[in-house]
Design a protein around this motif. Sequence first.
Motif, PDB file in Angstrom:
ATOM      1  N   TYR A  60       5.174   5.120   1.018  1.00 40.76           N
ATOM      2  CA  TYR A  60       4.796   5.567   2.429  1.00 40.76           C
ATOM      3  C   TYR A  60       5.681   4.776   3.331  1.00 40.76           C
ATOM      4  O   TYR A  60       6.291   4.047   3.209  1.00 40.76           O
ATOM      5  CB  TYR A  60       3.374   4.875   2.610  1.00 40.76           C
ATOM      6  N   THR A  62       5.150   3.843   7.604  1.00 45.49           N
ATOM      7  CA  THR A  62       4.251   3.710   8.865  1.00 45.49           C
ATOM      8  C   THR A  62       5.007   3.464  10.225  1.00 45.49           C
ATOM      9  O   THR A  62       6.051   2.986  10.194  1.00 45.49           O
ATOM     10  CB  THR A  62       3.322   2.494   8.689  1.00 45.49           C
ATOM     11  N   ARG A  94       5.173  -3.864   1.263  1.00 45.40           N
ATOM     12  CA  ARG A  94       5.515  -3.331   2.618  1.00 45.40           C
ATOM     13  C   ARG A  94       6.751  -4.088   3.197  1.00 45.40           C
ATOM     14  O   ARG A  94       6.754  -5.537   3.247  1.00 45.40           O
ATOM     15  CB  ARG A  94       4.204  -3.519   3.565  1.00 45.40           C
ATOM     16  N   PRO A 145      -2.684  -1.256   3.979  1.00 42.40           N
ATOM     17  CA  PRO A 145      -2.212   0.026   4.657  1.00 42.40           C
ATOM     18  C   PRO A 145      -2.926   1.100   3.944  1.00 42.40           C
ATOM     19  O   PRO A 145      -2.945   1.330   2.920  1.00 42.40           O
ATOM     20  CB  PRO A 145      -0.669   0.053   4.297  1.00 42.40           C
ATOM     21  N   TYR A 218      -1.214   4.755  15.253  1.00 44.03           N
ATOM     22  CA  TYR A 218      -0.733   4.329  14.008  1.00 44.03           C
ATOM     23  C   TYR A 218      -0.734   5.275  13.051  1.00 44.03           C
ATOM     24  O   TYR A 218      -1.666   6.086  12.932  1.00 44.03           O
ATOM     25  CB  TYR A 218      -1.666   3.106  13.411  1.00 44.03           C
ATOM     26  N   SER A 219       0.302   5.412  12.365  1.00 43.44           N
ATOM     27  CA  SER A 219       0.574   6.697  11.483  1.00 43.44           C
ATOM     28  C   SER A 219       0.986   6.175  10.044  1.00 43.44           C
ATOM     29  O   SER A 219       1.774   5.157   9.954  1.00 43.44           O
ATOM     30  CB  SER A 219       1.273   7.827  12.033  1.00 43.44           C
ATOM     31  N   ILE A 220       0.502   6.923   9.061  1.00 46.52           N
ATOM     32  CA  ILE A 220       1.072   6.521   7.627  1.00 46.52           C
ATOM     33  C   ILE A 220       1.341   7.836   7.234  1.00 46.52           C
ATOM     34  O   ILE A 220       0.727   8.857   7.169  1.00 46.52           O
ATOM     35  CB  ILE A 220       0.205   5.819   6.918  1.00 46.52           C
ATOM     36  N   GLU A 257       1.941  -6.197  10.135  1.00 44.33           N
ATOM     37  CA  GLU A 257       2.848  -5.159  10.839  1.00 44.33           C
ATOM     38  C   GLU A 257       3.151  -5.386  12.224  1.00 44.33           C
ATOM     39  O   GLU A 257       4.225  -5.158  12.879  1.00 44.33           O
ATOM     40  CB  GLU A 257       2.193  -3.837  10.786  1.00 44.33           C
TER      41      GLU A 257
END
Length: 268
Positions: A60, A62, A94, A145, A218-220, A257
């Motif tokens: 992923y 983010t 991460r 996440p 916020y995007s994943i 994050e």
Amino acid sequence: MVKLSCKHCLTANWRSSVALALAVTLISPLAARAEEPDARKLVKAMSDYLSAQKAISFAYDTNFEIVTTEHQKLLLASSGKVEMGRPDKLRVTRTGGFADVEMTFDGKTATVLGKHLNLYTQADLPGTIDHLVDEMRDKLHRPVPGADLLLPNVYDELMRDVVDIKDLGSGVIGGVECDHLAFRTKELDWQLWIAQGEKPYPCRYVITATQVDLGPQYSIQISDWKTGTDVVAEDYSFKNTTDAKKVELEKLVDIDELPDRFAKGDSK
């Protein structure tokens, strides 16, 4: 009279084009109106598919937007990997510009390792992955996440409090054609891209904080999706191969994050 260089002309033209496109988007009605039952079916199909998988792994990326007191948007980016074995095994990594973190859960103990600090902390949290997600978020303040997408009741979690649904047709994420859906609650807007075909997994998930000044997102984005026998079974227990020092959770700083150096202000 000030003359613009070719570079400045291109920049000015690009900005004008973007501004015009945004204006048209804002004043034009959507060509395709929402079909709520069909959109709900797509989310339910994704939820059923995810909950049926005993083993899942994916990579992923983010993007985490923050807004400064000067109304400037800043974007913090990170990447990682999730490996999950239902009902009670999980490993999440991460790596970003501020931290390199690994979280492991073997069904009994959750371990958070700050690789950049060579420090780790542990907590006894016996139970399932959904119990772990709740405890990590509510008690340890270390959210996992994409946690919404890992729970066995994904549909119920996502659709709770939804007041508006839009089916935006197709989109392509990482070369995968997806159904693009948009949802609204009283506090959040969120969008979901679901892979079309026999494996309706989530390809991108975007949350917009509509109640926060300038609406940060916020995007994943998910890639390298694997399930079942394609996921290599691993030992999910923590192995201290670097002789990391064990500390209390509050000593494990700058692992989120949003780094500790960014002071949080009031929402507007």
